[in-house]
Design an enzyme around this catalytic site. Structure first.
Site, PDB file in Angstrom:
ATOM      1  N   LYS A  93       9.951 -11.547  -2.078  1.00  0.00           N
ATOM      2  CA  LYS A  93       8.534 -11.180  -2.164  1.00  0.00           C
ATOM      3  C   LYS A  93       8.181 -10.715  -3.588  1.00  0.00           C
ATOM      4  CE  LYS A  93       8.290 -12.053   2.246  1.00  0.00           C
ATOM      5  NZ  LYS A  93       9.433 -12.904   2.502  1.00  0.00           N
ATOM      6  N   TYR A 125       8.663  -5.530  10.298  1.00  0.00           N
ATOM      7  CA  TYR A 125       8.602  -6.982  10.062  1.00  0.00           C
ATOM      8  C   TYR A 125       9.159  -7.740  11.290  1.00  0.00           C
ATOM      9  CZ  TYR A 125      10.198 -11.502   8.436  1.00  0.00           C
ATOM     10  OH  TYR A 125      10.441 -12.831   8.350  1.00  0.00           O
ATOM     11  N   ASP A 181      12.888   0.023   4.391  1.00  0.00           N
ATOM     12  CA  ASP A 181      12.513  -1.277   3.818  1.00  0.00           C
ATOM     13  C   ASP A 181      11.338  -1.025   2.875  1.00  0.00           C
ATOM     14  OD1 ASP A 181      11.318  -3.771   3.324  1.00  0.00           O
ATOM     15  OD2 ASP A 181      11.942  -4.600   5.248  1.00  0.00           O
ATOM     16  N   ARG A 228      31.761 -15.626  -3.699  1.00  0.00           N
ATOM     17  CA  ARG A 228      31.231 -15.053  -2.447  1.00  0.00           C
ATOM     18  C   ARG A 228      31.296 -13.530  -2.510  1.00  0.00           C
ATOM     19  NH1 ARG A 228      34.428 -14.199   1.883  1.00  0.00           N
ATOM     20  NH2 ARG A 228      35.613 -16.116   1.687  1.00  0.00           N
TER      21      ARG A 228
HETATM   22  C1  LIG Z   1       8.895  -6.193   5.005  1.00  0.00           C
HETATM   23  C2  LIG Z   1       9.828  -7.359   5.060  1.00  0.00           C
HETATM   24  N1  LIG Z   1      11.147  -7.130   5.148  1.00  0.00           N
HETATM   25  C3  LIG Z   1      12.037  -8.147   5.220  1.00  0.00           C
HETATM   26  C4  LIG Z   1      11.614  -9.457   5.216  1.00  0.00           C
HETATM   27  C5  LIG Z   1      12.641 -10.564   5.312  1.00  0.00           C
HETATM   28  O1  LIG Z   1      12.868 -11.140   4.072  1.00  0.00           O
HETATM   29  P1  LIG Z   1      13.404 -12.651   3.853  1.00  0.00           P
HETATM   30  O2  LIG Z   1      12.301 -13.560   4.263  1.00  0.00           O
HETATM   31  O3  LIG Z   1      13.729 -12.692   2.403  1.00  0.00           O
HETATM   32  O4  LIG Z   1      14.604 -12.817   4.728  1.00  0.00           O
HETATM   33  C6  LIG Z   1      10.261  -9.747   5.108  1.00  0.00           C
HETATM   34  C7  LIG Z   1       9.815 -11.155   5.102  1.00  0.00           C
HETATM   35  O5  LIG Z   1       8.643 -11.470   5.194  1.00  0.00           O
HETATM   36  C8  LIG Z   1       9.346  -8.668   5.024  1.00  0.00           C
HETATM   37  O6  LIG Z   1       8.014  -8.885   4.937  1.00  0.00           O
END
Ligand SMILES: Cc1ncc(COP(=O)(O)O)c(C=O)c1O
Length: 397
Positions: free
Chosen positions: A213, A116, A188, A63
């Site tokens: 992604k 997001y 991000d 962990r």
């Molecule tokens: C720009 C962005 N940040 C964060 C996330 C969240 O990622 P996760 O689905 O791996 O939790 C996404 C998910 O679509 C995203 O498009």
């Protein structure tokens, strides 16, 4: 894991393949092994104690740290040019653990309206419950964001390009405003990938990825990662040790394997997305196309300055609105209709069932996300065949 001498100076193409893989975990293994051990044994208490207290390299409990997971962290860290990285079970775990580490009751965070959907939920539903003030501004309104940041905040949280309307934030400009106010600047970078954009080099303190992604790139593993300032990463890692949102070793292995072709995939996706975006602009059924690589994009000049390529995701709005979206999507033969992006295969969907499924129609409207929008994540297929597929599907618009 220590870098092989000089490895961090290599190109992104070479680092995608070799980064994090320099220390073989099993004698002679040419690929990072999947270490499925919950804990690690030490023959004597002194050595065990040294590892526990960080005086000696090693692992105690998966962990906290795990060799496969660490190899993944090193690969991303090197690609982002970061001094430190820590990973998570998902991108949302990376975002929530980071924000809950950085923020305390009474603090204020400034961010953009159309981040997001999951991040937006964290901003609107969860952070306020802990006494954190969240102020969101129009992504394109740099003056208002700067003024809001200058009024004082603990964290500035950016996403660029945004999901799903592909807006672009001037990261250097807002990072400078953030530092002027003594804030931690987080970005991000999921949509851009480290191949196209490095927020740390633009002034951010921490960069986050949903590794689910483009990093993994095959839509078969979930993961998240935070890289940047070692002091903050250490605190975020410690928070994650306790919340327990650790990355699974098998997922880490799949992400490492996917990342070996990151530079090839992203190069192809950059090229194809630009070609398709330009073609869609001239299509009679399409009201507008959102892609930072288009000269007509309102912030193309900023994108050109801070990005090396414009990424594999574009979105377009149909003149016929949501009803047309419902007619067109089932007709696509070369696209998965799914709530994902960044994979080798093309993926398409409306915000209502993908990026912003957690939000109501009214919330999406407030964020400036049109219901007639299709987010189109371009895979590595032949771009001509993707356009032919879109062309036949758009006949139903
Ligand atoms: C720009 C962005 N940040 C964060 C996330 C969240 O990622 P996760 O689905 O791996 O939790 C996404 C998910 O679509 C995203 O498009």
């Amino acid at each position: 894991m220590s870098d092989r001498e000089g490895i961090s100076k290599l190109s992104a193409a070479t680092l995608s393949v070799w980064g994090g893989e320099e220390d073989s975990l099993v004698q002679g293994a040419t690929q990072v092994p999947v270490v499925y051990s919950a804990a690690y044994e030490y023959p004597d208490v002194d050595t065990w104690l040294d590892v526990t207290l960080g005086r000696r390299a090693g692992h105690i409990y998966s962990r906290n740290t795990n060799p496969t997971v660490q190899a993944f962290e090193t690969k991303v860290r090197l690609l982002e040019g970061a001094p430190a990285a820590t990973s998570f079970a998902t991108g949302m775990a990376a975002i929530s653990n980071t924000l809950f580490t950085l923020l305390s009751p009474g603090d204020r965070i400034v961010s953009v309206k159309d981040s997001y959907g999951g991040t937006n939920k964290l901003f609107l539903e969860f952070l306020p419950r802990f006494g954190i003030r969240v102020d969101l501004y129009d992504t394109a309104d740099h003056e208002r964001i700067e003024a809001a940041v200058a009024a004082g905040c603990k964290v500035v949280y950016l996403e660029s390009p945004t999901n799903p309307t592909l807006k672009v934030v001037d990261i250097s400009r807002i990072a400078a405003a953030g530092h002027g106010a003594g804030a931690v600047v987080v970005a991000d970078n999921t949509f851009a990938t480290p191949l196209n954009q490095n927020p740390l080099a633009l002034g951010a303190d921490l960069v986050i990825h949903s590794a689910t992604k483009f990093l993994g790139g095959h839509a078969d593993a979930l993961g998240g990662v935070v890289c940047g300032d070692p002091e903050w990463v250490k605190r975020i890692f410690h928070f994650r040790e306790i919340t327990g949102a650790a990355l699974d070793p098998m997922a880490a292995f799949l992400l490492i394997r996917g990342m070996k072709t990151l530079h090839l995939r992203v190069k192809q996706q950059n090229e194809s997305a630009l070609t398709i975006a330009r073609w869609l602009q001239g299509h009679l059924a399409v009201a507008s196309v959102f892609y930072p690589g288009l000269e007509t994009h309102p912030h193309h000049d900023i994108a050109r300055r801070q990005m090396r390529g414009y990424g594999g995701v574009l979105s377009f709005m149909l003149k016929g609105g949501f009803e047309a979206v419902k007619r067109v999507l089932p007709k696509l033969r070369l696209a998965r209709r799914a709530a994902n992006l960044g994979s080798v295969e093309t993926i398409a969907g409306p915000p209502a069932t993908t990026s912003h499924c957690e939000c109501t129609a009214a919330e999406r409207e407030a964020m400036g996300i049109p219901e007639g929008l299709i987010r189109y994540s371009v895979g590595i297929e032949d771009a001509g065949e993707l356009m032919a597929d879109l062309s036949q599907a758009l006949k139903s618009a």
